[in-house]
Design an enzyme around this catalytic site. Structure first.
Site, PDB file in Angstrom:
ATOM      1  N   SER A 176      77.200  86.960   6.760  1.00 46.42           N
ATOM      2  CA  SER A 176      76.511  85.685   6.570  1.00 46.42           C
ATOM      3  C   SER A 176      76.525  84.783   7.794  1.00 46.42           C
ATOM      4  O   SER A 176      75.602  83.987   7.974  1.00 46.42           O
ATOM      5  CB  SER A 176      77.128  84.943   5.379  1.00 46.42           C
ATOM      6  OG  SER A 176      78.516  84.797   5.547  1.00 46.42           O
ATOM      7  N   HIS A 204      72.522  88.100   1.683  1.00 45.22           N
ATOM      8  CA  HIS A 204      71.591  87.821   2.783  1.00 45.22           C
ATOM      9  C   HIS A 204      70.702  89.022   3.095  1.00 45.22           C
ATOM     10  O   HIS A 204      70.015  89.030   4.120  1.00 45.22           O
ATOM     11  CB  HIS A 204      72.363  87.399   4.035  1.00 45.22           C
ATOM     12  CG  HIS A 204      73.112  86.126   3.845  1.00 45.22           C
ATOM     13  ND1 HIS A 204      72.537  84.888   3.972  1.00 45.22           N
ATOM     14  CD2 HIS A 204      74.403  85.906   3.461  1.00 45.22           C
ATOM     15  CE1 HIS A 204      73.432  83.945   3.710  1.00 45.22           C
ATOM     16  NE2 HIS A 204      74.576  84.540   3.389  1.00 45.22           N
ATOM     17  N   LYS A 235      69.197  82.176  -2.502  1.00 42.82           N
ATOM     18  CA  LYS A 235      68.782  82.198  -1.092  1.00 42.82           C
ATOM     19  C   LYS A 235      67.307  82.626  -1.037  1.00 42.82           C
ATOM     20  O   LYS A 235      66.438  81.823  -1.361  1.00 42.82           O
ATOM     21  CB  LYS A 235      69.729  83.092  -0.294  1.00 42.82           C
ATOM     22  CG  LYS A 235      71.191  82.625  -0.426  1.00 42.82           C
ATOM     23  CD  LYS A 235      72.134  83.355   0.476  1.00 42.82           C
ATOM     24  CE  LYS A 235      73.601  83.123   0.124  1.00 42.82           C
ATOM     25  NZ  LYS A 235      74.069  81.743   0.267  1.00 42.82           N
TER      26      LYS A 235
END
Ligand code: PLP
Length: 391
Positions: A176, A204, A235
């Protein structure tokens, strides 16, 4: 007893004191901060979905139809049709038999790791894994072995040390704070050879890596080798919450054993509906992902042209190393004067001596915005921290 005032003072003296900034607009490539519009270069809203009309509409409709909250944990009375629908869609997207929703990525990592690694067992965790994995290891009753970042010799050494005890390997897919990838094929090979279970956190990677943003596991065709794939809805998918993909038996096990699922209120219907809309958009518009890669490469190229030592690839997380925490904050403040917001990231989020600006390109930044950002960051680092260019 913790001395609150002394702790805050120590943090200030070390340049590690943190304060909440207030964003005064919806998320997007530009936001309002302190009354001014700035280019936002540190959000994980990779595909620009957080404020997309389809997600806003889905959340609003769900609030009207299903209400604002789920009212209870999923095993009591909070499990609604929308939750099952989202689980089925994510399982299909990730090519797994089963998907289990959690309240957040933080809760998913803690719940899964603590459920899977019991007393007398061993967890092997990359040293740069996310804090939620670290906390999952702390809550598990197993012995934790932290191996050097992406170091397969160290991982193998740890597996040998486990010597017959059940072992669980846990890794971020995309790290990350550095944006680099786990050597997943080698990890799978080691897991297979040593009979270890494998959990991969695609927080991610989902919506970011692989065909149609299906993640690193899918990109490498390793669905049958990775026992649990964790991902977040907060995200690239533009909403909030998280999931664990696995086989059916593992899914039932998590529902029965993951304490952060069992003892926490189910995700609110508007949040689930927004995630469903985000996933639908991602599947229908894969060009969003290719635009993300193009923008990531553009940002990297622009930074390299200005002397920053950044690799030329398509990963959207781009660390600009500064080193000293105070200098990182200075670079951040200096860039803000030129209307570019890239938050300074300091220990304990990153190791001591590696304070940085963690830049994130998104698919909705314009080329001009990325060029402007690179110019501002170049000026900011030269002004506030000349060594940042050379690192
Ligand atoms: C690798 C990784 N895992 C898990 C999380 C936590 O996810 P969430 O924000 O959904 O709690 C994050 C978010 O910061 C992350 O970077």
């Amino acid at each position: 007893m913790t001395d609150v005032a002394a702790t805050l003072n120590e943090l200030r003296c070390a340049g590690l004191y943190r304060e909440l900034r207030v964003i005064e607009s919806a998320q997007g490539p530009r936001v309002r901060l302190d009354g001014r519009e700035v280019i936002l270069l540190c959000s994980n809203d990779y595909l620009g979905l957080a404020n997309h009309p389809a997600l806003r509409g889905a959340a609003a409709d769900a609030a009207q139809k299903w209400g604002a909250g789920a009212g209870a944990s999923r095993l009591v009375s909070g499990n609604m049709l929308l939750h099952s629908e989202l689980e089925a869609e994510i399982a299909a997207f990730k090519a797994y038999d089963r998907c289990v929703l959690f309240g957040s990525g933080f809760l998913a990592n803690i719940g899964v790791i603590a459920a899977l690694a019991g007393r007398g067992e061993v967890v092997l965790s990359d040293e740069l894994n996310h804090a939620s994995i670290v906390d999952g290891c702390r809550q598990a009753r197993a012995e934790t072995i932290v191996y050097a970042h992406r170091d397969m010799t160290a991982l193998e050494h740890g597996l040998r040390y486990a010597a017959g005890r059940p072992a669980l390997i846990v890794t971020d897919a995309v790290f990350s704070m550095d944006g680099d990838l786990a050597p997943l094929e080698q990890i799978v090979e080691l897991a297979r050879r040593h009979g270890a279970r494998l959990v991969v956190d695609e927080a991610h990677a989902t919506g970011v890596v692989g065909p149609g943003g299906r993640g690193l596991v899918a990109a490498l065709g390793l669905e049958h080798e990775v026992d649990v794939v964790i991902g977040t809805l907060g995200k690239a998918l533009g909403s909030y919450g998280a999931f664990a993909c696995c086989n059916r038996a593992m899914g039932e096990f998590l529902v029965n054993r993951a304490r952060t699922l069992i003892y926490s209120t189910a995700l609110p219907p508007p949040t689930v509906a927004a995630a469903l809309a985000g996933l639908k958009l991602l599947c229908e518009e894969p060009a969003r992902v290719t635009r993300l890669w193009r923008n990531a490469l553009l940002l990297r190229t622009e930074l390299a042209a200005r002397g920053f030592a950044v690799e030329q690839n398509e990963m959207p997380i781009v660390p600009i190393f500064v080193g000293d925490p105070r200098s990182a904050v200075e670079v951040c403040e200096q860039a803000l004067r030129d209307r570019v917001f890239a938050q300074a990231i300091r220990p304990p989020t990153v190791p001591a001596g590696t304070s940085r600006l963690r830049l994130v390109a998104t698919s909705v930044h314009s080329e001009d915005e990325l060029r402007q950002a690179a110019r501002a960051l170049s000026k900011a680092t030269q002004y506030a921290s000349p060594q940042a260019h050379q690192l």
